[in-house]
Design a protein around this motif. Sequence first.
Motif, short mmCIF file in Angstrom:
data_model
loop_
_atom_site.label_atom_id
_atom_site.label_comp_id
_atom_site.label_asym_id
_atom_site.label_seq_id
_atom_site.Cartn_x
_atom_site.Cartn_y
_atom_site.Cartn_z
N VAL A 155 0.87 -1.18 0.00
CA VAL A 155 0.00 0.00 0.00
C VAL A 155 0.90 1.23 0.00
CG1 VAL A 155 -1.80 1.25 1.23
CG2 VAL A 155 -1.78 -1.24 1.29
N SER A 156 0.58 2.21 -0.85
CA SER A 156 1.39 3.42 -0.92
C SER A 156 0.48 4.65 -0.90
CB SER A 156 2.26 3.43 -2.17
OG SER A 156 1.45 3.58 -3.31
N ARG A 157 1.09 5.81 -0.73
CA ARG A 157 0.34 7.06 -0.66
C ARG A 157 -0.27 7.45 -2.01
NH1 ARG A 157 3.41 11.63 2.40
NH2 ARG A 157 1.31 12.44 2.41
N GLU A 158 0.17 6.84 -3.09
CA GLU A 158 -0.37 7.15 -4.41
C GLU A 158 -1.70 6.44 -4.66
OE1 GLU A 158 2.97 6.12 -4.08
OE2 GLU A 158 3.53 8.22 -3.99
N GLN A 159 -2.11 5.57 -3.76
CA GLN A 159 -3.34 4.81 -3.93
C GLN A 159 -4.45 5.42 -3.07
OE1 GLN A 159 -1.47 1.17 -2.64
NE2 GLN A 159 -1.60 0.32 -4.71
N ARG A 214 -14.60 6.88 -0.28
CA ARG A 214 -13.19 6.80 -0.70
C ARG A 214 -12.33 7.61 0.25
NH1 ARG A 214 -13.26 6.72 -7.27
NH2 ARG A 214 -14.36 4.74 -7.39
N TYR A 215 -11.13 7.08 0.51
CA TYR A 215 -10.21 7.68 1.47
C TYR A 215 -8.85 7.91 0.83
CZ TYR A 215 -13.74 6.50 4.90
OH TYR A 215 -14.92 6.42 5.59
N ARG A 216 -8.30 9.10 1.06
CA ARG A 216 -6.95 9.45 0.59
C ARG A 216 -5.96 8.98 1.64
NH1 ARG A 216 -7.64 14.50 0.64
NH2 ARG A 216 -8.29 14.67 -1.52
N ILE A 217 -4.93 8.28 1.21
CA ILE A 217 -3.92 7.76 2.14
C ILE A 217 -2.98 8.89 2.52
CG2 ILE A 217 -2.03 6.13 2.40
CD1 ILE A 217 -3.56 4.27 0.49
N GLU A 218 -2.91 9.15 3.82
CA GLU A 218 -2.07 10.22 4.35
C GLU A 218 -0.72 9.70 4.85
OE1 GLU A 218 -3.00 13.29 4.06
OE2 GLU A 218 -5.10 12.95 3.53
N ASP A 219 -0.73 8.51 5.46
CA ASP A 219 0.49 7.98 6.07
C ASP A 219 0.47 6.46 6.05
OD1 ASP A 219 2.95 8.15 7.50
OD2 ASP A 219 1.89 7.70 9.35
N VAL A 220 1.63 5.87 5.78
CA VAL A 220 1.79 4.42 5.79
C VAL A 220 2.92 4.09 6.74
CG1 VAL A 220 2.30 2.37 4.42
CG2 VAL A 220 1.01 4.26 3.40
N LEU A 280 0.75 -3.40 9.00
CA LEU A 280 0.91 -2.16 8.26
C LEU A 280 -0.25 -1.26 8.67
CD1 LEU A 280 2.60 -0.91 5.92
CD2 LEU A 280 0.80 -1.70 4.40
N ILE A 281 0.06 -0.08 9.19
CA ILE A 281 -0.97 0.85 9.65
C ILE A 281 -1.05 2.01 8.66
CG2 ILE A 281 -1.70 2.36 11.52
CD1 ILE A 281 0.00 0.56 13.38
N VAL A 282 -2.23 2.21 8.11
CA VAL A 282 -2.45 3.24 7.10
C VAL A 282 -3.48 4.23 7.64
CG1 VAL A 282 -3.29 3.68 4.77
CG2 VAL A 282 -1.96 1.62 5.23
N LYS A 283 -3.10 5.50 7.72
CA LYS A 283 -4.04 6.55 8.12
C LYS A 283 -4.55 7.22 6.86
CE LYS A 283 -2.16 7.41 12.67
NZ LYS A 283 -1.18 6.36 12.68
N ALA A 284 -5.87 7.37 6.79
CA ALA A 284 -6.49 7.92 5.58
C ALA A 284 -7.65 8.83 5.94
CB ALA A 284 -6.99 6.77 4.70
#
Length: 105
Positions: free
Chosen positions: A69-73, A81-87, A96-100
């Motif tokens: 998972v990357s910030r470009e996804q 829909r959620y924008r990925i802010e931090d991975v 893997l913790i993703v804040k969106a």
Amino acid sequence: MQAGLLTERVKILRRVKTESGFGGFSDTWEPERETRANVVNLSGAVGVSAREEFLSGVLSFEFHMWQKVSREQRIEYGGERYRIEDVDLNRRKRKLIVKASRVNE
């Protein structure tokens, strides 16, 4: 991390650039894959922008550490829909913790 905690189904979206007939480009988001995650609500508030009420929300998605998972996804969950802010890769907890944050489209 226990696999039983990954109870929610989410879609990982990728950006696809398409050329318009006038020489410009437009972005669309297409599903790349569907996977399971643990979803935690970090914050939510109602705000007003340009006299229009909107809901802001920040979620934390926890995946197995081997997920790519990357910030470009983007993430699609619950029809939003959620924008990925931090991975953040937490090797100790093997996740893997993703804040969106929610995208108001």
